[in-house]
Motif scaffolding. Structure first.
Motif, PDB file in Angstrom:
ATOM      1  N   UNK A  10       7.275 -19.075  15.319  1.00 13.60           N
ATOM      2  CA  UNK A  10       7.415 -18.978  13.997  1.00 13.60           C
ATOM      3  C   UNK A  10       6.917 -17.608  13.501  1.00 13.60           C
ATOM      4  N   UNK A  11       7.980 -16.955  12.623  1.00 10.63           N
ATOM      5  CA  UNK A  11       7.687 -15.854  12.102  1.00 10.63           C
ATOM      6  C   UNK A  11       7.191 -16.082  10.745  1.00 10.63           C
ATOM      7  N   UNK A  12       6.167 -15.494  10.284  1.00 13.85           N
ATOM      8  CA  UNK A  12       5.675 -15.356   8.970  1.00 13.85           C
ATOM      9  C   UNK A  12       6.241 -14.099   8.317  1.00 13.85           C
ATOM     10  N   UNK A  13       6.856 -14.389   7.301  1.00 10.99           N
ATOM     11  CA  UNK A  13       7.362 -13.182   6.468  1.00 10.99           C
ATOM     12  C   UNK A  13       6.785 -13.145   5.189  1.00 10.99           C
ATOM     13  N   UNK A  14       6.676 -12.042   4.562  1.00 11.35           N
ATOM     14  CA  UNK A  14       5.882 -11.744   3.238  1.00 11.35           C
ATOM     15  C   UNK A  14       6.767 -12.927   2.113  1.00 11.35           C
ATOM     16  N   UNK A  15       5.769 -13.389   1.339  1.00 14.06           N
ATOM     17  CA  UNK A  15       6.219 -14.339   0.174  1.00 14.06           C
ATOM     18  C   UNK A  15       5.425 -15.382   0.476  1.00 14.06           C
ATOM     19  N   UNK A  75      10.037  -4.230  -9.223  1.00 10.47           N
ATOM     20  CA  UNK A  75       9.109  -5.422  -9.289  1.00 10.47           C
ATOM     21  C   UNK A  75       9.133  -6.152  -8.046  1.00 10.47           C
ATOM     22  N   UNK A  76      10.337  -6.061  -7.555  1.00 12.27           N
ATOM     23  CA  UNK A  76      10.682  -6.963  -6.076  1.00 12.27           C
ATOM     24  C   UNK A  76       9.837  -6.367  -5.060  1.00 12.27           C
ATOM     25  N   UNK A  77      10.068  -4.772  -4.758  1.00  9.20           N
ATOM     26  CA  UNK A  77       9.317  -4.209  -3.773  1.00  9.20           C
ATOM     27  C   UNK A  77       7.941  -4.325  -3.900  1.00  9.20           C
ATOM     28  N   UNK A  78       7.217  -4.081  -5.290  1.00  9.51           N
ATOM     29  CA  UNK A  78       5.832  -4.227  -5.538  1.00  9.51           C
ATOM     30  C   UNK A  78       5.344  -5.514  -4.966  1.00  9.51           C
ATOM     31  N   UNK A  79       6.288  -6.689  -5.491  1.00  7.54           N
ATOM     32  CA  UNK A  79       5.751  -7.939  -5.062  1.00  7.54           C
ATOM     33  C   UNK A  79       5.960  -8.038  -3.537  1.00  7.54           C
ATOM     34  N   UNK A  80       6.733  -7.436  -2.900  1.00  6.34           N
ATOM     35  CA  UNK A  80       6.626  -7.529  -1.525  1.00  6.34           C
ATOM     36  C   UNK A  80       5.454  -6.970  -0.745  1.00  6.34           C
ATOM     37  N   UNK A  81       5.010  -5.740  -1.343  1.00  2.00           N
ATOM     38  CA  UNK A  81       3.840  -4.859  -0.942  1.00  2.00           C
ATOM     39  C   UNK A  81       2.885  -5.792  -1.225  1.00  2.00           C
ATOM     40  N   UNK A  82       2.749  -6.491  -2.290  1.00  3.24           N
ATOM     41  CA  UNK A  82       1.639  -7.298  -2.548  1.00  3.24           C
ATOM     42  C   UNK A  82       1.641  -8.706  -1.504  1.00  3.24           C
ATOM     43  N   UNK A  83       2.555  -9.103  -1.169  1.00  2.66           N
ATOM     44  CA  UNK A  83       2.682 -10.177  -0.238  1.00  2.66           C
ATOM     45  C   UNK A  83       2.255  -9.729   1.249  1.00  2.66           C
ATOM     46  N   UNK A  84       2.873  -8.561   1.779  1.00  6.19           N
ATOM     47  CA  UNK A  84       2.252  -7.899   2.695  1.00  6.19           C
ATOM     48  C   UNK A  84       0.755  -7.771   2.848  1.00  6.19           C
ATOM     49  N   UNK A  85       0.356  -7.370   1.774  1.00  4.58           N
ATOM     50  CA  UNK A  85      -0.946  -6.907   1.666  1.00  4.58           C
ATOM     51  C   UNK A  85      -2.005  -8.085   1.723  1.00  4.58           C
ATOM     52  N   UNK A  86      -1.489  -9.074   1.130  1.00  4.49           N
ATOM     53  CA  UNK A  86      -1.834 -10.555   1.123  1.00  4.49           C
ATOM     54  C   UNK A  86      -2.194 -10.943   2.479  1.00  4.49           C
ATOM     55  N   UNK A  87      -0.871 -11.015   3.156  1.00  5.33           N
ATOM     56  CA  UNK A  87      -0.775 -11.474   4.801  1.00  5.33           C
ATOM     57  C   UNK A  87      -1.736 -10.674   5.571  1.00  5.33           C
ATOM     58  N   UNK A  88      -1.783  -9.432   5.279  1.00  3.99           N
ATOM     59  CA  UNK A  88      -2.608  -8.657   6.259  1.00  3.99           C
ATOM     60  C   UNK A  88      -3.969  -8.921   5.914  1.00  3.99           C
ATOM     61  N   UNK A  89      -4.439  -9.241   4.693  1.00  2.00           N
ATOM     62  CA  UNK A  89      -5.766  -9.714   4.407  1.00  2.00           C
ATOM     63  C   UNK A  89      -6.214 -10.667   5.139  1.00  2.00           C
TER      64      UNK A  89
END
Length: 894
Positions: free
Chosen positions: A290-295, A490-504
């Motif tokens: 299973x591959x976790x993707x941002x979002x 807005x989409x790119x910033x949201x993706x970055x936030x999702x990646x940051x949340x996943x990394x955290x």
């Protein structure tokens, strides 16, 4: 002639086969009577086999058999021991199930359990009957059971496609694989249909309906082919295993590894079953990724995903989860890491936003050395696949309101100053706001803000105002650029936030594991390990924890460990006991006793289960996949730490036993010699005294009696030393302090060793102003007797032994010295050890005297040391703080 090396088996494969054979030998044997469908005679053949076994006087019972009131079947049941069924009430309906506890208590050699795929009534220990069978096998009971091909998990979808009827009751393929024997019950399609017509399978009205639907001849032929093929594959697997174990050349094939991607897509369930079939047919292992993707994903998607992951585990897959924006790159990366040669995906594998970014295309581009197997989709039409799949909006309504309010606020501030600022500046201010919003909100509110701000900017600011029409081509271009830039930002910033949340989140999990590992590694003792484990699990999962330890007799303790945070009642204790004995997870959110309040995890050691951890969460929802993995890793770390402490304790006990054995052998050797010499003297002299010639000579009689007395005193000293050491080891002796005159103490000591020191010069030197000292007269007398006896025994005749005493600063110092050979330098540190004898010394003595003296001195809170004098000889120095003893004495008397 071929070299021998070419026929040499793979050691890893051979080891796996041997381990599997060893595991099978420890559990009961499973025999499955396998058929294509109902009515082929599986139960009938099972009962015939049971009667044959009964004739051989084998203990066999009927745990559960469904005769369906067929006369031939009922006749075979007669004469067999039938265990009573368990009655359960569900929704005002009385149901009968197999009484698992009754079978375990009866513990027959073989149990007959019909209908392996049956679903148990709610409230049963296990939801499925095959889980009951597994527990019987784990308890060493052989099982005969029946199974139809459509109930195999990996074949359920295929059967549903063939017959058009979904299969609801399934059995994992691993159960079929673990069977020690599978007997195929096969009849032709015509014979089966004839049985239906004669009413031997169902009642006439039901039989007609069944023949028109599920049991059509074409369906029966397909099911028969499936059953025959599956049985043939099993025989091939057995041949492969046999050739591997016996190293038969020419049969073994190269082992492959398959990889399947897991998503929440409805078609993924069929894809998992397909991969299981391919892996079984090709004798390959397989891994589900299973591959976790941002979002963010909602709870419904997570539930479906967990269902697919559990299905893959149930079918025998190794489940791996990884995180990556590019699903194709992640699958190829894991395939290389796992040495997988095939990747199986469905046609529904696509990106979330742009249809051109097809995962399958990227897989084909990247997997130059890996085959990609693309399965058709049964849940998605071609028209639907061409639509754009938008991301999931999970923001709360208040975020949409806040985003709309922020846009209105900026518009309200800018509108009065539009002539001063210019509508281009207003656009920049709105764009800045759109760029800031993703830091606090999800993608949905941001897209709403981008759309509303673009339309409001056009309507209120771009000439002509108060209309959506745009007069200039440059303004049209600016409007389009504004909308695109705002949306993309807005989409790119949201993706970055999702990646940051996943990394955290991954960082938090890693940090939690690191902290637990560090604390467990520094823990000393089992209680410390449990304290750390309970505190960590409670902090990480916000749950209450109970720990039930295994007892030395092998059972589980009903009393929770003191570090536990909740108490179990009798019902919860029963769930923990089941988990302990079966070494499996049980309780809440599991398939075993799911009505429990907590989930119970066995802590497995290298030999047996060490404890059971119960975890009770206030949240009613089950843990997500990542949280479950984190908990499993924590349990594994705790198991390792507890096993380490258990082995350390076992090593310590073994060392104590070995030391006790060594001391026992030393004591036996020493005592045997010490006993033999005086006993021989007593017996010899007693025999001489019986002679008439000896008794008439008074001088000879006196001499013999003196030798007997000396030997008896030697025996008495040996016994006293042993008794003294016993009191020292048990801590039974007590120090009785009293005012003591050192002159009286020395005089008493000299009287006790007069015989031993008669051929030595004993020199006494006591300080003129020597005060009275608080001592235990008897214990200190024994100390000095042992020291003087030791000096007399190991110094030549005519040597000088000095006994001196003085007081310095409230400390009584007593010295015993001689001018003999002294101690070897390597022996000084060991002279006070039990049973230690200086190498090269004459035989005699037990080696306990100095050890007893040291214990008695230390009981006075004093010290005793051994050293060599500069002028030659040994010296023992005793230091006793008399004033401290006097103070403690007054306190105790008060």
């Amino acid at each position: 002639m071929e070299p021998v090396e070419e026929h040499r088996p793979d050691p890893d494969v051979l080891l796996d086969a041997l381990k599997k054979e060893e595991e099978q030998s420890k559990r009961g044997k499973l025999k499955i009577f396998f058929g294509m469908c109902a009515g082929v005679g599986k139960t009938y053949e099972m009962l015939k086999a049971a009667r044959q076994v009964l004739e051989q006087r084998v203990d066999i019972v009927v745990a559960y058999v469904e005769t369906h009131r067929r006369k031939e079947t009922m006749a075979l049941v007669e004469g067999l021991e039938i265990l009573p069924r368990k009655t359960m009430t569900y929704r005002s309906t009385t149901l009968e199930e197999m009484d698992l506890d009754a079978v375990l208590a009866r513990k027959p050699r073989i149990a007959l359990v019909d209908e392996l795929a049956h679903t148990n009534a709610p409230g049963s220990r296990h939801p499925k009957r095959y889980q009951d069978v597994i527990e019987l096998l784990d308890n060493g009971i052989d099982v005969y059971t029946t199974l139809n091909v459509q109930h195999l998990e990996s074949r359920a979808d295929t059967v549903a496609q063939i017959t058009g009827i979904p299969v609801h009751e399934t059995v994992p393929d691993s159960i079929f694989e673990m069977a020690d024997e599978v007997e195929l019950i096969d009849i032709s399609e015509e014979v089966l249909l004839q049985r239906f017509a004669e009413g031997k399978v169902y009642a006439p009205d039901r039989a007609q309906s069944a023949v028109k639907n599920f049991f059509r001849k074409g369906n029966i032929s397909a099911l028969r082919e499936m059953a025959l093929r599956l049985t043939a594959e099993r025989v091939d697997q057995q041949l492969q295993a046999y050739s591997t174990l016996k190293a038969i050349p020419g049969i073994s094939k190269t082992r492959q590894r398959l990889l399947v991607g897991i998503t929440a897509d409805p078609d993924c369930e069929r894809l998992i079953r397909l991969t299981r079939q391919l892996a079984y047919a090709s004798k390959s292992s397989w891994v589900a990724v299973h591959v976790e993707t941002p979002g963010a994903s909602n709870a419904g998607i997570q539930d479906v995903l967990m269902k697919h992951i559990n299905l893959a585990k149930e079918l025998g897959a190794e489940v791996i989860t990884t995180a990556d924006r590019d699903v194709a790159a992640a699958l190829v990366r894991v395939a290389h890491e796992q040495n997988a040669r095939q990747i199986i995906v469905g046609r529904s594998f696509r990106s979330n936003i742009f249809p051109s970014h097809n995962i399958i295309d990227r897989l084909l581009e990247r997997s130059t050395d890996i085959d990609v197997y693309v399965s058709s989709s049964h849940h998605e039409t071609p028209r639907r696949r061409r639509h754009i799949s938008l991301p999931h909006f999970t923001s709360e309504p208040r975020q949409y309101i806040a985003a709309f309010g922020a846009i209105v606020l900026v518009l309200g501030i800018c509108y009065p100053f539009v002539e001063f600022l210019g509508y281009q500046t207003v656009a920049l201010l709105l764009l800045m706001l759109i760029s800031i919003l993703p830091l606090f909100m999800g993608i949905g509110p941001v897209l709403l803000a981008a759309t509303v701000s673009a339309l409001a900017w056009d309507f209120l600011f771009i000439p002509p105002q108060f209309t959506f029409a745009i007069g200039k081509a440059a303004d049209v271009l600016m409007f389009v650029a504004y909308f695109v830039f705002a949306s993309v930002t807005s989409i790119l910033t949201s993706r970055i936030r999702s990646q940051e949340r996943a990394v955290r989140q991954r960082e938090e999990r890693t940090t939690a594991l690191y902290k637990l590992t560090k604390e467990l590694s520094s823990a000393r003792g089992q209680d410390d390990v449990l304290r750390v484990a309970v505190a960590s699990l409670r902090s990480i999962f916000r749950a209450e924890i109970v720990v039930l330890l295994g007892e030395p007799d092998g059972d589980i303790s009903p009393t929770p460990h003191p570090s536990s945070t909740f108490i179990v009642d009798e019902k919860e204790l029963g769930v923990a006991v089941w988990s302990y004995w079966n070494e499996k997870k049980a309780g809440r959110h599991t398939d075993t006793l799911p009505n429990a309040q907590a989930t119970y995890y066995p802590i497995k050691g290298s030999r047996y289960t060490l404890a059971v951890f119960g975890i009770r969460r206030s949240d009613t929802a089950p843990l997500g996949f990542e949280q479950e993995n984190l908990l499993d890793n924590c349990i594994a770390l705790i198991s390792t730490a507890m096993d380490r402490e258990f082995l350390n304790e076992l090593t310590r006990r073994t060392s104590v036993v070995e030391e006790s054995e060594r001391l026992y052998q030393t004591l036996l050797s020493s005592i045997s010699h010490e006993l033999r010499t005086p006993i021989a003297t007593i017996m010899g002299n007693a025999e001489n005294l019986q002679s008439e010639k000896v008794r008439v000579n008074v001088s000879i009689v006196d001499s013999l009696l003196a030798e007997i007395k000396t030997a008896a005193e030697r025996l008495n000293r040996l016994v006293e030393n042993l008794l003294d050491m016993t009191r020292v080891e048990s801590g039974m002796f007590k120090v009785k302090l009293d005012w003591t005159d050192i002159h009286d103490l020395f005089a008493s000591v000299l009287r006790n060793v007069a015989r031993e020191t008669k051929e030595h010069h004993v020199h006494i030197n006591v300080m003129d102003t020597m005060p009275l000292v608080r001592l235990d007269f008897g214990l200190m007398e024994q100390v000095l007797v042992n020291l003087l006896y030791n000096a007399a025994a190991y110094t030549p005749k005519g040597s000088t032994i000095s006994l001196e005493a003085e007081e310095q600063n409230g400390v009584c110092i007593i010295t015993v010295s001689d001018n003999g050979p002294g101690f070897p330098s390597e022996a000084l540190e060991r002279v006070f050890e039990k049973f230690y004898r200086v190498p090269g010394t004459p035989s005699g003595g037990t080696g306990l005297g100095l050890s007893i003296a040291k214990s008695y001195v230390e009981a006075h809170k004093g010290t005793i040391t051994a050293s060599n004098r500069l002028s030659g000889g040994a010296q023992f120095t005793i230091r006793i703080p008399s004033e401290i003893k006097q103070m403690k004495l007054f306190e105790s008397e008060a």
